[in-house]
Design a protein around this motif. Structure first.
Motif, PDB file in Angstrom:
ATOM      1  N   LEU A 173       1.091  -1.098  -0.558  1.00 46.14           N
ATOM      2  CA  LEU A 173      -0.228  -0.127   0.328  1.00 46.14           C
ATOM      3  C   LEU A 173       0.958   0.748   0.053  1.00 46.14           C
ATOM      4  O   LEU A 173       1.700   1.452   0.776  1.00 46.14           O
ATOM      5  N   SER A 174       0.795   1.987  -0.766  1.00 46.14           N
ATOM      6  CA  SER A 174       1.267   3.602  -1.133  1.00 46.14           C
ATOM      7  C   SER A 174       0.255   4.468  -1.170  1.00 46.14           C
ATOM      8  O   SER A 174      -0.256   4.929  -2.095  1.00 46.14           O
ATOM      9  N   VAL A 175       0.322   4.880  -0.161  1.00 48.70           N
ATOM     10  CA  VAL A 175      -0.915   6.911   0.200  1.00 48.70           C
ATOM     11  C   VAL A 175      -0.107   7.860   0.059  1.00 48.70           C
ATOM     12  O   VAL A 175       0.328   7.529   0.735  1.00 48.70           O
ATOM     13  N   THR A 176      -0.316   8.980  -0.634  1.00 49.14           N
ATOM     14  CA  THR A 176      -0.075   9.872  -0.514  1.00 49.14           C
ATOM     15  C   THR A 176      -0.694  10.538   0.386  1.00 49.14           C
ATOM     16  O   THR A 176      -2.347  11.386   0.093  1.00 49.14           O
ATOM     17  N   VAL A 177      -0.150  11.619   1.759  1.00 48.20           N
ATOM     18  CA  VAL A 177      -1.315  11.881   2.541  1.00 48.20           C
ATOM     19  C   VAL A 177      -1.898  13.857   1.709  1.00 48.20           C
ATOM     20  O   VAL A 177       0.378  14.255   1.979  1.00 48.20           O
ATOM     21  N   THR A 178      -2.344  14.405   1.509  1.00 45.15           N
ATOM     22  CA  THR A 178      -2.318  16.115   0.748  1.00 45.15           C
ATOM     23  C   THR A 178      -2.130  16.797   2.026  1.00 45.15           C
ATOM     24  O   THR A 178      -2.411  18.099   1.804  1.00 45.15           O
ATOM     25  N   ASP A 179      -3.066  16.636   3.027  1.00 47.42           N
ATOM     26  CA  ASP A 179      -3.594  17.284   3.845  1.00 47.42           C
ATOM     27  C   ASP A 179      -3.963  16.754   5.248  1.00 47.42           C
ATOM     28  O   ASP A 179      -4.591  15.530   5.176  1.00 47.42           O
ATOM     29  N   THR A 180      -4.088  17.446   6.302  1.00 45.94           N
ATOM     30  CA  THR A 180      -4.979  16.296   7.306  1.00 45.94           C
ATOM     31  C   THR A 180      -5.678  17.648   8.248  1.00 45.94           C
ATOM     32  O   THR A 180      -5.206  19.343   8.485  1.00 45.94           O
ATOM     33  N   ALA A 181      -6.648  17.634   8.029  1.00 46.47           N
ATOM     34  CA  ALA A 181      -7.920  18.482   9.184  1.00 46.47           C
ATOM     35  C   ALA A 181      -8.246  17.585  10.443  1.00 46.47           C
ATOM     36  O   ALA A 181      -7.820  16.715  11.230  1.00 46.47           O
ATOM     37  N   LYS A 182      -9.098  18.958  11.459  1.00 43.00           N
ATOM     38  CA  LYS A 182      -8.974  18.375  12.772  1.00 43.00           C
ATOM     39  C   LYS A 182     -10.964  18.113  12.854  1.00 43.00           C
ATOM     40  O   LYS A 182     -11.177  19.306  13.148  1.00 43.00           O
ATOM     41  N   PRO A 183     -11.762  17.505  12.106  1.00 45.36           N
ATOM     42  CA  PRO A 183     -13.141  18.111  12.397  1.00 45.36           C
ATOM     43  C   PRO A 183     -13.460  17.534  14.215  1.00 45.36           C
ATOM     44  O   PRO A 183     -12.520  16.795  14.773  1.00 45.36           O
ATOM     45  N   LEU A 184     -14.139  18.210  14.703  1.00 42.72           N
ATOM     46  CA  LEU A 184     -14.857  18.161  15.879  1.00 42.72           C
ATOM     47  C   LEU A 184     -13.733  18.758  17.453  1.00 42.72           C
ATOM     48  O   LEU A 184     -14.065  19.158  18.374  1.00 42.72           O
ATOM     49  N   GLY A 185     -12.828  19.347  16.542  1.00 42.80           N
ATOM     50  CA  GLY A 185     -11.513  19.511  17.122  1.00 42.80           C
ATOM     51  C   GLY A 185     -10.865  18.153  18.017  1.00 42.80           C
ATOM     52  O   GLY A 185     -10.096  18.904  18.957  1.00 42.80           O
ATOM     53  N   ARG A 186     -10.775  17.079  17.855  1.00 45.73           N
ATOM     54  CA  ARG A 186     -10.607  15.566  18.441  1.00 45.73           C
ATOM     55  C   ARG A 186      -9.987  14.506  17.411  1.00 45.73           C
ATOM     56  O   ARG A 186     -10.050  13.987  17.394  1.00 45.73           O
ATOM     57  N   LEU A 187     -11.152  14.795  15.566  1.00 45.01           N
ATOM     58  CA  LEU A 187      -9.955  13.615  14.911  1.00 45.01           C
ATOM     59  C   LEU A 187      -9.130  14.372  14.139  1.00 45.01           C
ATOM     60  O   LEU A 187      -9.616  15.764  13.818  1.00 45.01           O
ATOM     61  N   HIS A 188      -8.414  13.516  13.483  1.00 48.20           N
ATOM     62  CA  HIS A 188      -6.954  13.687  12.657  1.00 48.20           C
ATOM     63  C   HIS A 188      -7.557  12.697  11.473  1.00 48.20           C
ATOM     64  O   HIS A 188      -7.532  11.754  11.551  1.00 48.20           O
ATOM     65  N   THR A 189      -8.156  14.143  10.319  1.00 48.86           N
ATOM     66  CA  THR A 189      -8.191  12.884   9.435  1.00 48.86           C
ATOM     67  C   THR A 189      -7.357  13.354   8.487  1.00 48.86           C
ATOM     68  O   THR A 189      -7.114  14.441   8.323  1.00 48.86           O
ATOM     69  N   HIS A 190      -7.429  12.328   7.672  1.00 47.54           N
ATOM     70  CA  HIS A 190      -6.257  12.562   6.450  1.00 47.54           C
ATOM     71  C   HIS A 190      -6.640  11.849   4.878  1.00 47.54           C
ATOM     72  O   HIS A 190      -6.891  11.444   5.089  1.00 47.54           O
ATOM     73  N   GLN A 191      -6.052  13.054   4.394  1.00 53.05           N
ATOM     74  CA  GLN A 191      -6.696  13.992   3.195  1.00 53.05           C
ATOM     75  C   GLN A 191      -5.951  12.966   2.160  1.00 53.05           C
ATOM     76  O   GLN A 191      -4.980  13.810   2.151  1.00 53.05           O
ATOM     77  N   SER A 192      -6.419  11.719   1.252  1.00 49.54           N
ATOM     78  CA  SER A 192      -5.142  11.278   0.663  1.00 49.54           C
ATOM     79  C   SER A 192      -5.914  10.536  -0.640  1.00 49.54           C
ATOM     80  O   SER A 192      -7.075  11.032  -0.997  1.00 49.54           O
ATOM     81  N   THR A 193      -4.755   9.875  -1.386  1.00 50.29           N
ATOM     82  CA  THR A 193      -5.111   9.669  -2.695  1.00 50.29           C
ATOM     83  C   THR A 193      -4.215   7.840  -2.589  1.00 50.29           C
ATOM     84  O   THR A 193      -3.427   8.216  -1.829  1.00 50.29           O
ATOM     85  N   ILE A 194      -4.543   6.977  -2.632  1.00 47.75           N
ATOM     86  CA  ILE A 194      -4.028   5.986  -3.083  1.00 47.75           C
ATOM     87  C   ILE A 194      -3.211   5.223  -4.115  1.00 47.75           C
ATOM     88  O   ILE A 194      -4.169   5.859  -5.760  1.00 47.75           O
ATOM     89  N   ASP A 195      -2.471   5.283  -3.650  1.00 46.17           N
ATOM     90  CA  ASP A 195      -1.044   5.589  -4.823  1.00 46.17           C
ATOM     91  C   ASP A 195      -1.377   3.786  -5.605  1.00 46.17           C
ATOM     92  O   ASP A 195      -1.114   3.547  -7.103  1.00 46.17           O
ATOM     93  N   THR A 196      -1.185   3.266  -4.733  1.00 44.28           N
ATOM     94  CA  THR A 196      -0.992   1.461  -5.295  1.00 44.28           C
ATOM     95  C   THR A 196      -1.954   1.231  -3.900  1.00 44.28           C
ATOM     96  O   THR A 196      -1.417   1.053  -2.559  1.00 44.28           O
ATOM     97  N   GLY A 197      -1.906  -0.151  -4.380  1.00 41.99           N
ATOM     98  CA  GLY A 197      -2.425  -1.478  -3.057  1.00 41.99           C
ATOM     99  C   GLY A 197      -4.169  -0.714  -2.651  1.00 41.99           C
ATOM    100  O   GLY A 197      -4.443   0.151  -3.946  1.00 41.99           O
ATOM    101  N   THR A 198      -4.537  -1.778  -1.975  1.00 37.65           N
ATOM    102  CA  THR A 198      -5.679  -1.421  -1.022  1.00 37.65           C
ATOM    103  C   THR A 198      -5.730  -1.398   0.119  1.00 37.65           C
ATOM    104  O   THR A 198      -4.973  -1.503   1.487  1.00 37.65           O
ATOM    105  N   ILE A 199      -6.653   0.061   1.124  1.00 34.67           N
ATOM    106  CA  ILE A 199      -6.780   0.149   2.371  1.00 34.67           C
ATOM    107  C   ILE A 199      -8.025   0.058   3.064  1.00 34.67           C
ATOM    108  O   ILE A 199      -8.900   0.286   2.148  1.00 34.67           O
ATOM    109  N   SER A 200      -7.662  -0.414   3.666  1.00 29.77           N
ATOM    110  CA  SER A 200      -9.293  -1.092   4.368  1.00 29.77           C
ATOM    111  C   SER A 200      -9.884  -0.976   6.498  1.00 29.77           C
ATOM    112  O   SER A 200      -8.265  -1.496   6.908  1.00 29.77           O
TER     113      SER A 200
END
Length: 883
Positions: free
Chosen positions: A517-544
């Motif tokens: 698996l290879s993922v490019t993380v293009t940004d990280t946000a913080k909804p609700l002030g307590r979650l860190h969410t990775h805005q990403s594009t899957i370059d290869t493989g599958t993530i589950s």
């Protein structure tokens, strides 16, 4: 007599003794409801708890919540000052049960507090219940011993509460106080219920049902309690007065207003003093919570409140700004309960003074226009909407201020006409609330947060680590997996990636697994002030969901962001040291390539200010002191001198960042609450350079700056430019400035000499001029010339000399530069009654392809785009003279 402060404290202490967690007031700007402009009820901070989106802070809670009603659906502004109980700012005392106790305990608590703890006479109290709520009716008889005629069944929605068309809802039970038969009015539910004798002091909401979209109600599995008691109303009861403005807090503020204006709060002036006292509270608390006056949204409502108070100060004859001089009295009365007033006192004072000074400049003009427009009107007539809009658009009079100014004369205002004028002028600032998108959150994140809890951030000490995928969100919905080419938001149980917040940019980097698996993380946000969410594009493989992944932050970029973030803390301290304690942060951007810092400051910084601030920050950087982080409670942190951002919501534990060691007083150079990432020592910043300073809005300035390698490269580029310039000038960089100054002076001299030479050449005819120098046209002497390269500014002087030479006659000249033509005509004084220079110049300008031209009868000037028709312009004037 118990003071208002005593009553507030005793309420909170009473419920704390009943195992309620005492929760501080939330800021007036709601963090959890994008539909509200301001917090307007005590339950607003708990809205997501009651709807099940958030876990309650404790099974039971109590608070004294700051509230403002001055805009939108809940707007009491027009009535404030003229009634006994309307306010723009008020405090709501409340006790809350989140699925713990219900009706019986709520009624018991209320009755015990009112009659036993506070000693209110039971015979003065009346309860209302929803007409079908037999349970509450029976409990009032059982617990309070109230006779049936003092438990009133109400069939209207006044006694049934709902959060909206759907969701939690339930019956209410309101408690009224009887102020006595000497005051007109009847009990609730009677024809005279709108009188002032029986006053509601407490509302107990029994959150009992869940309502669906079809209006069906089902029992909640865990019914809850939400109560609200207006502190100002109960203070009036307990202090033996009928009017909220006769309570101790308001009396102190009104006394200060009387003292400063020299006008007693009696008769016609009473309303003005009350408006000032009330509006002082709302404007000061809004400023303390981070709202600044502006022409839209919350800032516009704040400005409306300010200006209404300031107009009443004007009516009282205050010759100087008044509001800011009342702030110390407010802090004395309420600062102990609300320390944000003390922390924000300097800013509150500065903003109020600046706004009132500005408003006074236009107030007299606006009131004169209003007097002129209504001078012949009498009671019952109406001011047209166009005039009301002109007052708003030109003089900054909000509509309600115009209404208020005409109230005493009984003159109404055409609201429909005002709205129509507003619609026609789209550029005018609108008072409509646009929502608070910064606080809005997609419900999917609430679901995930409740299921998985908060993300553990590990990035303070590392830029890499392991995490377990707990959720994947694609197109706003949860999915179980994502594959190559998908854009997906990845949530893990822990992460070294910092989510964008507090002005700091979110991290970027990569997520991988040994399975490919290879993922490019293009940004990280913080909804609700307590979650860190990775805005990403899957370059290869599958993530589950459930996968364990390796996470790497772009460490170099993070280091640059750290340096810029730490520099904002240093520049904040330097600004306050240089400019004063009124400086507070009003926004920031911390990116990898630059930093931006917005701060409260009424005027632009001087070059000396900028140089001093830059030097002070760099001195702290060179000291290379360690950057120390401690975890503390918010109260302990502020007590230790940490600066908090007004309006920010802080948890039970905060990070306190200290920078710089000052041995002379033992204090740190900078101490602030901050959850961002920072350098380990100030020297890691490298170097600090301010590249711009500008205005953002009224009272807010902005500094943009660079640090580290970006600052070095910026300085190198300036040095390279200087070296290049020195090479062109054939001098050293040190002498470049002197050489350029000499060349500028030399150029000025040459330009003057060239202009003089061209003028002399023109006067003498020569090759640069075409057409006869002087001729006779029907007995009128005429001089017409076309001059290439002559500065148009020289035309008048040239024609003045031609007039002197002719003695009596007309002179015309065309100066051609870069294909365009400047044209002028002069007529000697003896001929101006027969020939007008303005008319003649317009004839020539038309021949040049232009229009117009202006001046006097003896000298006029114009121009045209076609310099190739210069001779035609001279010929056109010649023909006009010959007519």
């Amino acid at each position: 007599m118990q003071s208002t402060n005593d009553i507030r404290r005793s309420f909170l202490d009473y419920f704390a003794a009943q195992d309620h967690a005492a929760v501080p007031s939330a800021p007036l700007v709601p963090y959890n409801d994008p539909t509200l402009m301001f917090v307007n009820a005590g339950m607003v901070p708990f809205k997501n708890v009651f709807t099940g989106l958030e876990t309650p802070p404790a099974p039971r809670a109590t608070s004294s919540q700051k509230c403002v009603r001055a805009g939108g659906k809940h707007n009491d502004l027009d009535n404030v000052g003229y009634t006994a109980r309307h306010h723009t700012f008020f405090e709501m005392l409340g006790n809350f049960s989140f699925g713990d106790y219900f009706k019986e305990q709520a009624i018991h608590n209320a009755w015990t507090l009112l009659t036993k703890e506070w000693g209110l006479p039971a015979e003065k109290l009346i309860a209302t219940v929803y007409h079908t709520d037999d349970e509450a009716f029976d409990l009032w008889r059982k617990i309070a011993g109230l006779p049936e005629d003092r438990i009133i069944r109400i069939a209207t929605n006044d006694n049934f509460w709902s959060m909206g068309d759907t969701g939690p809802c339930g019956p209410c039970s309101e408690i009224f106080y009887d102020h006595g038969d000497h005051i007109p009015g009847g009990p609730p539910g009677s024809p005279d219920e709108d009188g002032d004798r029986f006053i509601e002091i407490w509302n107990l909401v029994f959150m009992q049902f869940e309502q669906d979209g079809q209006g069906n109600r089902t029992d909640l599995p865990k019914p809850s309690i939400d109560t609200g008691m207006g502190l100002e109303r109960v203070a009036a009861v307990m202090q033996g007065v009928h009017d909220n403005y006769d309570t101790d807090t308001f009396k102190a503020l009104i006394a200060a207003s009387e003292s400063l204006t020299g006008v007693a709060a009696t008769g016609d002036t009473q309303a003005s003093h009350r408006v000032i006292a009330d509006h002082l509270r709302s404007t000061s608390f809004l400023l303390a919570d981070g709202v600044l006056p502006s022409n839209e949204g919350r800032g516009y409502v704040l400005r409306r409140i300010m200006r209404r108070a300031m107009r009443h100060a004007h009516l009282l004859g205050a010759s100087e700004p008044l509001m800011h001089r009342l702030v110390p009295e407010l802090v004395t009365e309420m600062g102990q309960a609300y320390p944000e007033l003390q922390r924000g006192q300097a800013l509150i004072t500065e903003v109020l003074e600046r706004e009132e000074t500005q408003f006074r400049r236009t107030l007299d003009k606006g009131l004169k226009l209003l007097d002129d427009a209504t001078g012949d009107m009498s009671g019952g007539e109406q001011l047209d909407g166009e005039t009301a809009f002109k007052l708003y658009d030109t003089y900054g009079f909000p509509y309600d201020l115009t209404e208020d100014a005409l109230r005493d004369r009984g003159i109404a205002v055409d609201r429909a006409g005002f709205d129509a004028a507003m619609d026609r002028q789209k550029a005018a600032a609108r008072a409509a609330w646009k929502g608070s998108g910064d606080a809005a959150s997609n419900e999917v994140w609430f679901d995930i947060a409740e299921r998985e809890g908060s993300t553990e951030f590990t990035g303070y000490t590392s830029t890499s680590g392991e995490g377990r995928v707990v959720a994947l969100v694609k197109d706003g919905k949860e999915v179980q997996s994502a594959t190559k080419g998908d854009d997906v938001t990845i949530l893990t149980n822990q992460t070294p990636f910092y989510g964008e917040s507090g002005g700091q940019a979110g991290d970027v980097g990569s997520i991988t697994t040994p399975e490919g698996l290879s993922v490019t993380v293009t940004d990280t946000a913080k909804p609700l002030g307590r979650l860190h969410t990775h805005q990403s594009t899957i370059d290869t493989g599958t993530i589950s969901v459930g996968d364990t992944v390796h996470m790497d932050v772009d460490a170099g970029r993070r280091d640059r962001i750290r340096a810029n973030h730490s520099a904002t803390h240093l520049v904040h301290a330097a600004l306050r040291n240089r400019l004063g304690d009124h400086v507070t942060q009003k926004g920031s951007l911390v990116a990898e390539d630059r930093l931006r810092f917005d701060f409260s400051q009424p005027v632009a910084l001087t070059e000396e200010d900028i140089a001093a601030i830059e030097a002070e920050v760099n001195a702290e950087i060179r000291a290379n002191d360690p950057v120390v982080t401690r975890l503390m409670s918010p109260d302990d942190a502020i007590e230790a001198g940490a600066m908090a951002l007004f309006g920010e919501k802080y948890g039970d534990e905060v990070r306190v960042l200290s920078m710089g060691q000052h041995s002379d007083d033992g204090k740190n150079y900078s101490v602030e609450l901050c959850g961002g990432t920072h350098v380990k020592a100030t020297g890691d910043i490298g170097v600090f350079r301010i590249i711009s300073e500008s205005a953002v809005s009224s009272g807010v300035r902005r500094i943009e700056a660079l640090t580290g390698e970006a600052a070095r490269q910026w300085l190198v580029s300036r040095e390279d430019a200087l070296k290049s310039l020195a090479g062109v000038l054939k001098t050293s960089p040190d002498e470049a400035t002197t050489r350029v100054a000499a060349l500028v002076e030399e150029r000025k001299t040459l330009e003057k000499e060239l202009a003089e030479a061209r003028k002399q050449l023109a006067l003498g005819g020569g090759g640069a001029a075409s057409g006869p120098a002087d001729e006779d046209i029907g007995g009128v002497k005429f001089s017409g010339q076309v001059l290439d390269g002559l500065n148009p500014k020289e035309l008048r002087g040239l024609l003045d000399e031609a007039k002197s030479r002719l003695g009596s006659g007309i002179a015309a000249a065309v100066a051609v530069n870069d294909g365009r033509a400047a044209f002028a005509v002069a007529v000697t004084d003896d001929l101006t009654e027969q020939y007008n220079a303005v008319a003649l110049v317009r004839v020539g300008v038309e021949a040049l392809g232009g229009k117009g031209g202006g001046g006097r009868a003896d000298m006029a000037q114009g121009g045209g785009p076609d310099g190739g028709k210069a001779d035609a312009a001279i010929a056109a004037v010649r023909a006009a003279i010959a007519e």
